[in-house]
Design a protein around this motif. Structure first.
Motif, short mmCIF file in Angstrom:
data_model
loop_
_atom_site.label_atom_id
_atom_site.label_comp_id
_atom_site.label_asym_id
_atom_site.label_seq_id
_atom_site.Cartn_x
_atom_site.Cartn_y
_atom_site.Cartn_z
N ARG A 211 0.85 -1.19 0.00
CA ARG A 211 0.00 0.00 0.00
C ARG A 211 0.88 1.25 0.00
NH1 ARG A 211 -4.46 -1.21 4.49
NH2 ARG A 211 -2.65 -1.01 5.81
N PRO A 212 0.50 2.25 -0.75
CA PRO A 212 1.38 3.43 -0.85
C PRO A 212 1.63 4.10 0.50
CG PRO A 212 -0.75 3.83 -1.91
CD PRO A 212 -0.71 2.38 -1.56
N GLU A 213 0.65 4.00 1.41
CA GLU A 213 0.84 4.71 2.70
C GLU A 213 1.88 4.03 3.60
OE1 GLU A 213 -3.22 2.58 3.46
OE2 GLU A 213 -2.09 3.29 1.73
N PHE A 214 2.23 2.77 3.27
CA PHE A 214 3.21 2.08 4.11
C PHE A 214 4.55 2.81 4.13
CE2 PHE A 214 6.64 -1.03 4.66
CZ PHE A 214 6.30 -1.54 5.90
N ASP A 215 5.03 3.15 2.91
CA ASP A 215 6.32 3.86 2.84
C ASP A 215 6.25 5.20 3.55
OD1 ASP A 215 7.45 1.82 1.50
OD2 ASP A 215 7.10 2.65 -0.49
N HIS A 216 5.10 5.84 3.40
CA HIS A 216 4.91 7.15 4.03
C HIS A 216 4.97 7.02 5.56
CE1 HIS A 216 3.45 11.20 4.60
NE2 HIS A 216 2.53 10.73 5.42
N GLU A 217 4.30 6.00 6.06
CA GLU A 217 4.30 5.75 7.52
C GLU A 217 5.70 5.45 8.04
OE1 GLU A 217 -0.04 3.84 8.54
OE2 GLU A 217 1.72 2.55 8.62
N VAL A 218 6.40 4.60 7.30
CA VAL A 218 7.76 4.23 7.73
C VAL A 218 8.65 5.47 7.74
CG1 VAL A 218 9.83 2.96 7.03
CG2 VAL A 218 7.63 1.81 7.08
N SER A 219 8.51 6.31 6.71
CA SER A 219 9.33 7.54 6.66
C SER A 219 9.04 8.41 7.88
CB SER A 219 9.03 8.36 5.41
OG SER A 219 9.13 7.58 4.30
N ALA A 220 7.75 8.53 8.22
CA ALA A 220 7.38 9.36 9.38
C ALA A 220 7.97 8.77 10.66
CB ALA A 220 5.85 9.45 9.49
N ASP A 221 7.93 7.44 10.79
CA ASP A 221 8.47 6.79 11.98
C ASP A 221 9.98 6.99 12.07
OD1 ASP A 221 5.93 5.98 12.46
OD2 ASP A 221 6.23 3.88 11.90
N VAL A 222 10.66 6.87 10.94
CA VAL A 222 12.12 7.05 10.93
C VAL A 222 12.46 8.49 11.32
CG1 VAL A 222 14.19 7.10 9.47
CG2 VAL A 222 12.54 5.22 9.25
N ARG A 223 11.65 9.44 10.80
CA ARG A 223 11.88 10.86 11.17
C ARG A 223 11.72 11.04 12.68
NH1 ARG A 223 9.19 12.41 6.70
NH2 ARG A 223 7.22 12.68 7.81
N TYR A 224 10.69 10.41 13.23
CA TYR A 224 10.45 10.52 14.68
C TYR A 224 11.65 9.97 15.46
CZ TYR A 224 8.06 10.41 19.14
OH TYR A 224 7.72 10.62 20.45
N GLU A 225 12.14 8.82 15.01
CA GLU A 225 13.26 8.19 15.72
C GLU A 225 14.52 9.04 15.61
OE1 GLU A 225 12.87 5.54 17.68
OE2 GLU A 225 10.75 5.55 17.15
N ARG A 226 14.75 9.65 14.45
CA ARG A 226 15.91 10.56 14.32
C ARG A 226 15.73 11.75 15.25
NH1 ARG A 226 19.28 9.46 10.14
NH2 ARG A 226 18.47 8.14 8.49
N GLY A 227 14.48 12.20 15.38
CA GLY A 227 14.19 13.33 16.27
C GLY A 227 14.54 13.02 17.72
N LEU B 100 21.23 5.04 24.75
CA LEU B 100 21.00 4.09 23.65
C LEU B 100 19.74 4.47 22.86
CD1 LEU B 100 21.81 0.61 25.30
CD2 LEU B 100 23.19 1.88 23.65
N VAL B 101 18.76 5.06 23.55
CA VAL B 101 17.53 5.48 22.86
C VAL B 101 17.88 6.49 21.76
CG1 VAL B 101 15.31 6.66 23.14
CG2 VAL B 101 16.13 5.09 24.92
N ALA B 102 18.88 7.32 22.05
CA ALA B 102 19.26 8.35 21.08
C ALA B 102 19.80 7.76 19.78
CB ALA B 102 20.30 9.27 21.71
N VAL B 103 20.31 6.53 19.84
CA VAL B 103 20.85 5.92 18.61
C VAL B 103 19.91 4.84 18.06
CG1 VAL B 103 23.25 6.45 19.16
CG2 VAL B 103 22.28 4.27 19.91
N HIS B 104 18.69 4.82 18.57
CA HIS B 104 17.73 3.81 18.10
C HIS B 104 17.51 3.91 16.60
CE1 HIS B 104 13.44 2.13 17.89
NE2 HIS B 104 14.21 1.10 18.21
N PHE B 105 17.56 5.14 16.06
CA PHE B 105 17.29 5.33 14.63
C PHE B 105 18.31 4.59 13.75
CE2 PHE B 105 20.34 8.65 15.49
CZ PHE B 105 21.09 8.76 14.32
N ARG B 106 19.46 4.26 14.32
CA ARG B 106 20.48 3.55 13.54
C ARG B 106 20.24 2.04 13.52
NH1 ARG B 106 24.90 6.60 12.25
NH2 ARG B 106 26.08 4.71 11.85
N ARG B 107 19.35 1.56 14.38
CA ARG B 107 19.12 0.11 14.46
C ARG B 107 17.68 -0.26 14.15
NH1 ARG B 107 23.28 -2.59 17.15
NH2 ARG B 107 22.21 -4.45 16.41
#
Lengths: 46, 499
Positions: free
Chosen positions: A7-23, B33-40
């Motif tokens: 589904r097209p929204e899957f990639d969108h969701e994953v991108s949003a989650d990755v952004r959140y985790e980088r945040g 470790l939470v801060a580097v979660h995005f890498r894993r």
């Protein structure tokens, strides 16, 4: 396991989650800055 | 000779005081470790994936909650034909069977009522009854084990199943949030605790590649994984979820925590309710520590349960009450041997505490801002009012000493050196004494005026120390070989998921 059409929204969701985790890395940095601020205030002003 | 003995004793005591800083240092490490979660992250191996999923719900007298839970499950963003809900009614004596049968009639083919005529043996037995039925045919490709009160957000299941697209993943767990509304001070303490213990701790476990426990309210297994670990849930432990998690990883399968699959659960609204629930968990953890004793700190290929970091996290949590008592007793002993050395050791310990408090509280609130809006007061007072005051004193000692001296002058009270020493001694004892005050909060809760006294004692002693007191009580019960009774947490159906 059953795989359905991607589904097209899957990639969108994953991108949003990755952004959140980088945040979270930025948020950790903010928390560390707060710790440093407390230490500096303690050492310089009190 | 005597000089050397006393010198050695002094430094041993200093070392024992610093043992109290070990859980704090490890907590900081965990949050880093939470801060580097995005890498894993595991998303690069994920795909939209909708296995035929059996949802297994054990239910004993759950009439207040089971209907709403089933309704929310039927709203999941998941193909309806790939979902079957099996509710195992553990010989309920309330209207639970009627509610389930009504839902089975409303959703034919999607809701199945299973009944145990003799119940009360515990959750694991109830789950095994359902597993035997579900595994009897080959329809099921994945199984979601949950609690009767847990409310799933619509996208949560598919966010969990997408990880099973990677055949190396055996199990997936979700982020359980405290959901009782309007809630009270206890549920808000738990709300904050869950940011630290779930949102943060489980992210750090993802980074380490080893998960300590699949949440009982949200554990998804592939069929292959379930069959690998014996097609049944362990009945010998009070922490059957943790046993399942360990067995999964020992079998070489990966366990993933999906932080963006959110589910809501009703947690205890009283100290007594929390005590009962957490004592079961803590006793379970003591049992697990013993049962898997050959694993700790022995890294092996195939799983990370023996990694040093995981072992340190596990034991720092398990032994925290003993470390607090050890630090407190050593400070008191040092106080009588060499007063200045005690003060210096205390300062090192407490500076570590300040750094930990500021870093973890601020970072935890930033990790889950929506929960933070509701629980920030409980987050600030998590260690207890007196400990927070000591923390503030460690940072802002001069202004606080000035204010205190000023207040004493205004009240025309003069503190003698003996009284100042008595105050220092009180602070040292408080390190462990806070657990006793937190315990008193539990004891007074059901007494006359307990409604008013108990929260005051809890805020004074602290929620963190309450959890330590529970762990301590669990050691004692395990040492005494007390009967392992399954005390079910009472659910009233107060969970309200935000729109």
């Amino acid at each position: 396991l059953t795989e359905l059409e991607p589904r097209p929204e899957f990639d969108h969701e994953v991108s949003a989650d990755v952004r959140y985790e980088r945040g979270l890395a930025v948020k950790a940095a903010v928390a560390l800055v707060l710790v440093v601020a407390v230490v500096v205030v303690r050492m310089l002003f009190i | 000779m005597a000089f050397h003995v006393i010198l050695t004793l002094k430094w041993v005591l200093v070392a024992l005081v610093l043992v109290g800083a070990v859980p704090l240092v490890l907590a900081n490490y965990q949050f880093l470790l939470v801060a580097v979660h995005f890498r894993r992250l595991h998303y690069d191996k994920c795909a939209p994936f909708f296995p035929r999923t059996a949802i297994l719900i054990p239910a004993w007298n759950e009439a207040a909650v089971i209907g709403a839970s089933i309704e929310r499950l039927m709203l999941l963003d998941y193909p309806r034909e790939a979902l079957r809900i099996f509710v195992v009614d553990d010989a309920s004596t309330d209207e639970t069977p009627d509610v389930i049968l009504a839902k089975a009639a409303k959703y034919p083919g999607n809701v199945v009522h299973l009944r145990r005529n003799v119940g009360g043996e515990g959750k694991a037995h109830t789950l095994n009854h359902g597993l035997a039925v579900i595994l009897a045919d080959d329809w099921m490709e994945a199984i979601l084990i949950m609690d009767a009160d847990v409310i799933y957000e619509p996208q949560s299941l598919r966010r969990m199943t997408c990880h099973l697209a990677d055949p190396r993943v055996g199990s997936v767990t979700a982020y359980i949030k405290e959901g009782a509304r309007p809630g009270n001070f206890m549920t808000r303490f738990i709300g904050y605790e869950y940011i630290t213990a779930q949102a943060a701790a489980r992210r750090s476990q993802n980074v380490l590649g080893v998960v300590a426990c699949l949440a009982g309210g949200a554990q998804l297994h592939s069929r292959a994984n379930l069959e690998t670990i014996g097609s049944r849930i362990d009945t010998a432990s009070l922490a059957e979820d943790t046993v399942t998690t360990f067995l999964t990883q020992l079998a070489g399968n990966r366990v993933v925590f999906e932080p963006h699959a959110t589910v809501w659960a009703e947690e205890p609204g009283t100290i007594g309710g929390l005590w009962k629930q957490r004592q079961r968990w803590a006793r379970g953890n003591v049992q697990i520590t013993r049962r898997f004793r050959h694993l700790w700190f022995r890294p092996r290929a195939g799983h990370r349960l023996g990694s040093v970091s995981f072992g340190l996290f596990w034991f720092s949590l398990l032994l925290q009450p003993l470390m607090m008592i050890c630090a407190s007793a050593s400070l008191v002993a040092l106080f009588f041997i060499e007063y200045q050395l005690a003060w210096a050791a205390f300062h090192v310990l407490w500076i570590t505490n300040v750094v930990t408090y500021v870093f973890i509280t601020s970072f935890a609130l930033l990790i889950d801002p929506s929960t933070a809006k509701r629980v920030w007061r409980q987050a600030l007072l998590f260690p207890g009012v007196i400990s927070v005051f000591i923390i503030a004193t460690a940072v802002f000692s001069d202004p606080i000493v000035w204010l205190t001296a000023h207040a004493l002058r205004l009240a025309q009270v003069t503190a003698t050196p003996t009284e100042v020493h008595a105050l220092e001694l009180f602070i040292y004892i408080w390190l462990a004494g806070c657990m006793a005050v937190a315990y008193l909060a539990k004891v007074t809760e059901t007494r006359r005026l307990g409604r008013f006294i108990s929260p005051v004692l809890l805020y004074t002693g602290g929620y963190g120390p309450l959890l330590c007191a529970i762990t301590l009580a669990a050691y004692i019960k395990e040492l005494r070989g007390a009967e392992a009774v399954w005390d079910k947490t009472e659910k009233t159906g107060k969970v309200a998921m935000p729109a």
